[in-house]
Design an enzyme around this catalytic site. Structure first.
Site, short mmCIF file in Angstrom:
data_model
loop_
_atom_site.label_atom_id
_atom_site.label_comp_id
_atom_site.label_asym_id
_atom_site.label_seq_id
_atom_site.Cartn_x
_atom_site.Cartn_y
_atom_site.Cartn_z
CB THR A 74 5.47 -3.83 -1.04
OG1 THR A 74 6.31 -3.22 -2.12
CG2 THR A 74 5.05 -4.95 -1.65
CB SER A 201 9.86 2.63 1.70
OG SER A 201 8.94 1.40 1.64
CG HIS A 203 14.58 1.97 0.57
ND1 HIS A 203 14.77 2.15 -0.98
CD2 HIS A 203 13.29 1.38 0.59
CE1 HIS A 203 13.85 1.55 -1.79
NE2 HIS A 203 12.92 1.21 -0.83
CB CYS A 324 9.29 -2.06 -7.79
SG CYS A 324 9.57 -1.35 -6.23
#
Length: 379
Positions: A74, A201, A203, A324
């Site tokens: 993000t 990202s 993760h 999200c």
């Protein structure tokens, strides 16, 4: 055994690989120096960070000095879009993106519209794919940036990234790719695909949360979001989070070394999953199967209420949309863009698997779906 949660939501996040944990551990206590310090403690941390940078760069075929560390995709998206527009506003005021992009891209584009930037949101077909002809038609002399995600996080469909990169390159337009659901799952090559900026990202590929990457070609100029100590060549101020950076580097190294084996294994699991799902009458798989990554599958069952199903089956970890936005009660913007009605959106769910997904988990899911259909007379 039935009490073990059946985790089928790896597109939302993945567990940290034990090898990643082992790599991170010393940097919480033994090697604790600030990487910006010139003494031995700082230099040890800095060396570990530069090693991670190389591990990450190798996975996407980039140079290590093109890797910028952020807190996640993000932040990387915000830095890419806002930073590029601000640095290049004298060259134009138009962005092209897609209606099915992640909310982080769409929300950032909406913000840029309030600052006078014009945004074209491309439509997708019933399989979630853009038209390259429509992309070319949308290009203006003021177009600064094309932003298209690699793999859609809700339906798993891959856009024609190589062709998009070629179009952007031929028109001298910057190409930004959100590859959060692609890196570590399929081969990603920024050089081959003419990608100028890319993000992902940690993760999502068995690395830690709170760490992400922005790849930026040397020739691309950005204006930073944060100002301060000048870390990351002035593009991302703030003390380096050494343990998480080391963890992400290790996760990328593992992904690079094990990518082929994992793809083969997940393909087998996906094949079995589809085989079993097809035993459910009326079930529809959303998106074109041959263009879908094997770890994400979105299904729809007419007249079936998945919200009710999830509320009754706490031992299944599933998602009815992006993690999200799952706390926001609204239908999937991705499925709506593909032409599905509000009611149909509520009759769909995302299943996302990994190389650790078992036949037992799949069998239990299908058995529970069949039982719910029978008990509530959906069939």
């Amino acid at each position: 055994m039935n009490n073990i949660p059946k985790y089928l939501d790896t597109a939302a996040t993945t567990p940290v690989d034990e090898r990643v944990l082992d790599a991170m551990y010393p940097y919480f206590s033994e090697i604790f120096g600030n990487a910006s310090s010139n003494h031995i403690h700082g230099k040890q941390a800095k060396e570990a960070i530069e090693k991670a940078r190389k591990q990450i760069a190798k996975l996407i075929n980039a140079d290590s000095n093109e890797i910028i560390f952020t807190s996640g995709a993000t932040e990387s998206i915000n830095l890419a879009l806002k930073g590029y527009v601000e640095a290049n506003i004298d060259k134009g005021n138009h962005i092209i993106t897609v209606k099915t992009e992640h909310k982080a891209v769409l929300a950032t584009c909406e913000y840029l519209e309030t600052k006078g930037i014009e945004v074209t949101y491309l439509d997708v077909d019933k399989n979630g794919l853009i038209s390259l002809t429509e992309l070319i038609s949308a290009i203006r002399h003021t177009t600064l940036l094309i932003s298209v995600m690699h793999v859609n996080n809700e339906i798993g469909v891959t856009q024609p990234i190589t062709a998009i990169g070629k179009i952007a390159n031929e028109h001298n337009i910057c190409f930004f790719c959100d590859a959060t659901q692609a890196v570590g799952k399929i081969k990603v090559d920024v050089e081959k695909d003419d990608i100028d900026i890319l993000c992902f990202s940690g993760h999502k590929l068995n690395g830690p949360k709170g760490i992400g990457v922005l790849f930026k070609k040397k020739t691309v100029e950005l204006i930073p979001l944060f100002h301060g100590g000048g870390q990351e060549n002035g593009l991302r101020a703030g003390t380096y989070n050494t343990p998480l950076i080391v963890g992400l580097g290790k996760a990328c190294e593992i992904a690079e070394n094990e990518l082929k084996n994992n793809i083969d294994l997940i393909n087998k699991i996906d094949k079995y999953l589809i085989q079993e799902l097809n035993k459910i009458n009326g079930l529809v798989i959303i998106g074109q199967d041959e263009l879908r990554v094997p770890n994400i599958i979105n299904i729809m069952i007419p007249r079936f209420n998945f919200d009710v199903f999830i509320s009754k089956n706490f031992d299944f970890a599933l998602s009815n949309g992006s993690a999200c936005t799952s706390q926001i009660i609204e239908s999937s913007h991705v499925l709506k863009a593909m032409g599905f009605s509000e009611r149909e959106c509520n009759q769909s769910i995302r299943i996302s698997i990994s190389n650790e997904t078992t036949e037992f988990q799949i069998n239990e899911l299908v058995k529970s779906l069949k039982a719910e259909i029978k008990n509530t007379n959906y069939a």
